[in-house]
Design a protein around this motif. Structure first.
Motif, PDB file in Angstrom:
ATOM      1  N   VAL A  83       3.749 -32.541  40.318  1.00 58.19           N
ATOM      2  CA  VAL A  83       3.833 -31.666  41.496  1.00 58.19           C
ATOM      3  C   VAL A  83       4.172 -30.234  41.100  1.00 58.19           C
ATOM      4  O   VAL A  83       4.222 -29.352  41.955  1.00 58.19           O
ATOM      5  N   GLY A  84       4.391 -30.011  39.820  1.00 58.94           N
ATOM      6  CA  GLY A  84       4.675 -28.671  39.349  1.00 58.94           C
ATOM      7  C   GLY A  84       4.795 -28.637  37.843  1.00 58.94           C
ATOM      8  O   GLY A  84       5.143 -29.634  37.211  1.00 58.94           O
ATOM      9  N   THR A  85       4.488 -27.475  37.256  1.00 54.41           N
ATOM     10  CA  THR A  85       4.617 -27.301  35.820  1.00 54.41           C
ATOM     11  C   THR A  85       5.024 -25.869  35.535  1.00 54.41           C
ATOM     12  O   THR A  85       4.909 -24.990  36.392  1.00 54.41           O
ATOM     13  N   ALA A  86       5.514 -25.628  34.302  1.00 53.18           N
ATOM     14  CA  ALA A  86       5.984 -24.295  33.949  1.00 53.18           C
ATOM     15  C   ALA A  86       5.973 -24.113  32.440  1.00 53.18           C
ATOM     16  O   ALA A  86       6.064 -25.090  31.693  1.00 53.18           O
ATOM     17  N   TYR A  87       5.879 -22.890  32.015  1.00 57.53           N
ATOM     18  CA  TYR A  87       6.115 -22.425  30.644  1.00 57.53           C
ATOM     19  C   TYR A  87       5.067 -22.891  29.629  1.00 57.53           C
ATOM     20  O   TYR A  87       5.248 -23.870  28.910  1.00 57.53           O
ATOM     21  N   LEU A  88       3.959 -22.163  29.564  1.00 56.39           N
ATOM     22  CA  LEU A  88       2.977 -22.350  28.499  1.00 56.39           C
ATOM     23  C   LEU A  88       3.285 -21.409  27.344  1.00 56.39           C
ATOM     24  O   LEU A  88       3.687 -20.268  27.563  1.00 56.39           O
ATOM     25  N   ASP A  89       3.067 -21.871  26.124  1.00 57.89           N
ATOM     26  CA  ASP A  89       3.116 -20.986  24.954  1.00 57.89           C
ATOM     27  C   ASP A  89       1.743 -20.393  24.670  1.00 57.89           C
ATOM     28  O   ASP A  89       1.626 -19.300  24.127  1.00 57.89           O
ATOM     29  N   ASP A  90       0.694 -21.132  24.998  1.00 59.50           N
ATOM     30  CA  ASP A  90      -0.675 -20.650  24.867  1.00 59.50           C
ATOM     31  C   ASP A  90      -1.546 -21.472  25.821  1.00 59.50           C
ATOM     32  O   ASP A  90      -1.009 -22.172  26.674  1.00 59.50           O
ATOM     33  N   LYS A  91      -2.831 -21.413  25.673  1.00 58.99           N
ATOM     34  CA  LYS A  91      -3.706 -22.139  26.588  1.00 58.99           C
ATOM     35  C   LYS A  91      -3.620 -23.646  26.327  1.00 58.99           C
ATOM     36  O   LYS A  91      -3.483 -24.078  25.189  1.00 58.99           O
ATOM     37  N   VAL A  92      -3.746 -24.420  27.404  1.00 59.26           N
ATOM     38  CA  VAL A  92      -3.848 -25.862  27.218  1.00 59.26           C
ATOM     39  C   VAL A  92      -5.170 -26.167  26.521  1.00 59.26           C
ATOM     40  O   VAL A  92      -6.103 -25.353  26.538  1.00 59.26           O
ATOM     41  N   ILE A 106       4.796 -23.451  38.927  1.00 57.05           N
ATOM     42  CA  ILE A 106       5.906 -22.991  39.760  1.00 57.05           C
ATOM     43  C   ILE A 106       6.665 -21.821  39.151  1.00 57.05           C
ATOM     44  O   ILE A 106       7.459 -21.173  39.835  1.00 57.05           O
ATOM     45  N   ALA A 107       6.431 -21.543  37.867  1.00 59.20           N
ATOM     46  CA  ALA A 107       7.058 -20.388  37.218  1.00 59.20           C
ATOM     47  C   ALA A 107       6.313 -20.104  35.927  1.00 59.20           C
ATOM     48  O   ALA A 107       5.833 -21.026  35.266  1.00 59.20           O
ATOM     49  N   GLN A 115      13.613 -23.318  42.568  1.00 54.22           N
ATOM     50  CA  GLN A 115      12.165 -23.518  42.447  1.00 54.22           C
ATOM     51  C   GLN A 115      11.840 -24.973  42.104  1.00 54.22           C
ATOM     52  O   GLN A 115      10.844 -25.526  42.581  1.00 54.22           O
ATOM     53  N   VAL A 116      12.663 -25.584  41.271  1.00 52.74           N
ATOM     54  CA  VAL A 116      12.463 -26.998  40.949  1.00 52.74           C
ATOM     55  C   VAL A 116      12.652 -27.843  42.203  1.00 52.74           C
ATOM     56  O   VAL A 116      11.810 -28.680  42.544  1.00 52.74           O
ATOM     57  N   LEU A 117      13.737 -27.615  42.918  1.00 55.08           N
ATOM     58  CA  LEU A 117      14.030 -28.414  44.109  1.00 55.08           C
ATOM     59  C   LEU A 117      12.951 -28.261  45.176  1.00 55.08           C
ATOM     60  O   LEU A 117      12.680 -29.203  45.931  1.00 55.08           O
ATOM     61  N   ALA A 118      12.336 -27.094  45.231  1.00 51.40           N
ATOM     62  CA  ALA A 118      11.322 -26.844  46.262  1.00 51.40           C
ATOM     63  C   ALA A 118      10.116 -27.761  46.142  1.00 51.40           C
ATOM     64  O   ALA A 118       9.380 -27.974  47.114  1.00 51.40           O
ATOM     65  N   THR A 119       9.890 -28.324  44.973  1.00 47.57           N
ATOM     66  CA  THR A 119       8.762 -29.245  44.774  1.00 47.57           C
ATOM     67  C   THR A 119       9.110 -30.676  45.182  1.00 47.57           C
ATOM     68  O   THR A 119       8.248 -31.552  45.131  1.00 47.57           O
ATOM     69  N   ASN A 120      10.382 -30.911  45.513  1.00 54.10           N
ATOM     70  CA  ASN A 120      10.855 -32.247  45.891  1.00 54.10           C
ATOM     71  C   ASN A 120      10.535 -33.288  44.813  1.00 54.10           C
ATOM     72  O   ASN A 120       9.950 -34.340  45.094  1.00 54.10           O
ATOM     73  N   PRO A 121      10.926 -33.022  43.557  1.00 57.79           N
ATOM     74  CA  PRO A 121      10.592 -33.967  42.480  1.00 57.79           C
ATOM     75  C   PRO A 121      11.572 -35.138  42.438  1.00 57.79           C
ATOM     76  O   PRO A 121      12.694 -35.057  42.929  1.00 57.79           O
ATOM     77  N   ASP A 122      11.114 -36.224  41.827  1.00 60.44           N
ATOM     78  CA  ASP A 122      12.039 -37.308  41.506  1.00 60.44           C
ATOM     79  C   ASP A 122      12.250 -37.415  39.996  1.00 60.44           C
ATOM     80  O   ASP A 122      13.026 -38.246  39.529  1.00 60.44           O
ATOM     81  N   PHE A 123      11.579 -36.526  39.228  1.00 58.31           N
ATOM     82  CA  PHE A 123      11.667 -36.587  37.766  1.00 58.31           C
ATOM     83  C   PHE A 123      11.307 -35.217  37.202  1.00 58.31           C
ATOM     84  O   PHE A 123      10.347 -34.581  37.658  1.00 58.31           O
ATOM     85  N   VAL A 124      12.079 -34.754  36.213  1.00 49.29           N
ATOM     86  CA  VAL A 124      11.778 -33.507  35.502  1.00 49.29           C
ATOM     87  C   VAL A 124      11.742 -33.804  34.015  1.00 49.29           C
ATOM     88  O   VAL A 124      12.666 -34.417  33.472  1.00 49.29           O
TER      89      VAL A 124
END
Length: 331
Positions: A83-92, A106-107, A115-124
């Motif tokens: 439901v969300g991802t963040a922080y790339l070092d380069d292209k996937v 999300i960032a 910002q994490v809570l806003a995605t309503n996650p159950d796992f990070v």
């Protein structure tokens, strides 16, 4: 590069916690559901970097922080869980581009707690220990109090060497957590075959002394002996000249770089400083003029995302081997 410092690793390792997920009271759950859960490998208990969690079912709403853990999820076919991802070092990697594009970013770097809570996650799922920096409000304990389970990539808390088997176990545990054991084991089987093929090509070669240049001016930020980067160099036919550095990444003096006479320099490619700028810094430093790798302008280049504990590693071994030993790997 602060996200990979040992201080943050220490800050991220917390006391074991137990999951008390909501479930149907005993005796009220249909017998068929119990059987299905058991046959799918649940409940599943795992201890990760000092935190013990019991999963009664796979997480459904996941946020990933750092590229290598995002790519583990994508490789295991778990895009729909994100439901969300963040922080790339380069292209996937190209094969992940379509799936990655379907996941909200999300960032650009680390998200805030809000910002994490806003995605309503159950796992990070965090890649570096700094993903769970308590001082930034994202500590694993704080997330737990909000009903969110967590996982830290094992390299973020490793106290010993991080060999390829640790990578296999990382993928295996993530596969178990999400109920996709077959996918995880299939990836591991292929990775083992790829690593064996590279080892066969290099079996009769003398290892090449290698210095990793990540970044740094007054000192050299380099790969130590405790991370997958060190294992990667060994499997690619090299010897890390700073393998005695008791951490995954750390600072080394330029005097020691000179004294250890590396014959090749591996440059980590990421961030705003280009590979050419890093080469120029090394080649223009008169103190390094007598280093064999500098004299012969012998460089290899690796994206940072290739050199951390993720699914790129087996292919990265082969790519680095081709740069260090081109004659052996093209024959």
């Amino acid at each position: 590069m602060s996200r990979r410092t040992p201080a943050l690793i220490a800050a991220a390792v917390l006391l074991p916690l137990a999951l008390t997920a909501c479930s149907t009271p005993k005796g009220d759950e249909p017998t068929g559901n119990k059987a299905a859960a058991k046959s799918d490998g649940f409940p599943y208990t795992v201890t990760n970097c000092g935190v013990t969690t019991t999963f009664k079912a796979p997480p459904k709403r996941v946020v990933t922080m750092n590229q290598h853990v995002t790519e583990i999820m994508l490789e295991l076919g778990l895009t729909k869980s994100l439901v969300g991802t963040a922080y790339l070092d380069d292209k996937v990697l190209p094969k992940y581009e379509k799936d990655y594009a379907s996941v909200p970013v999300i960032a650009k770097e680390y998200p805030s707690y809000e910002q994490v809570l806003a995605t309503n996650p159950d796992f990070v799922y965090g890649g570096y220990a700094s993903a769970f920096a308590a001082g930034d409000g994202r500590g694993r304990e704080a997330l737990k109090k909000s009903g969110i389970e967590t996982r830290l990539n094992t390299e973020g808390c490793a106290k010993a060497d991080t060999p390829m088997e640790t990578l296999y176990e990382e993928v295996r545990e993530v596969g178990r957590t999400f109920g996709v054991t077959d996918r995880a084991e299939a990836w591991i089987k292929q990775a083992e075959a790829d690593n064996a093929a590279t080892a066969e090509k290099l079996k009769d070669l003398k290892a090449l002394p290698v210095f990793v240049y990540d970044s740094g001016d007054k000192t050299a930020f380099t790969a130590g002996g405790k991370g997958i980067g060190n294992e990667l160099i060994k499997r690619a036919g090299g010897t890390n000249v700073f393998a005695d550095l008791d951490k995954s990444f750390g600072d080394a003096s330029w005097e020691n770089v000179v004294a250890r006479k590396p014959e090749a320099i591996v440059i980590y490619d990421y961030g705003s400083t280009t590979v050419e700028q890093k080469k120029k810094r090394l080649l223009s430093d008169p103190a390094l003029a007598d280093v064999p790798a500098i004299k012969n302008k012998r460089f290899a280049v690796m994206p940072l995302s290739d050199a951390v504990l993720g699914v790129r590693v087996p292919a990265a071994v082969e790519k680095l081997a081709a740069q260090l030993h081109p004659a052996a790997t093209t024959s």
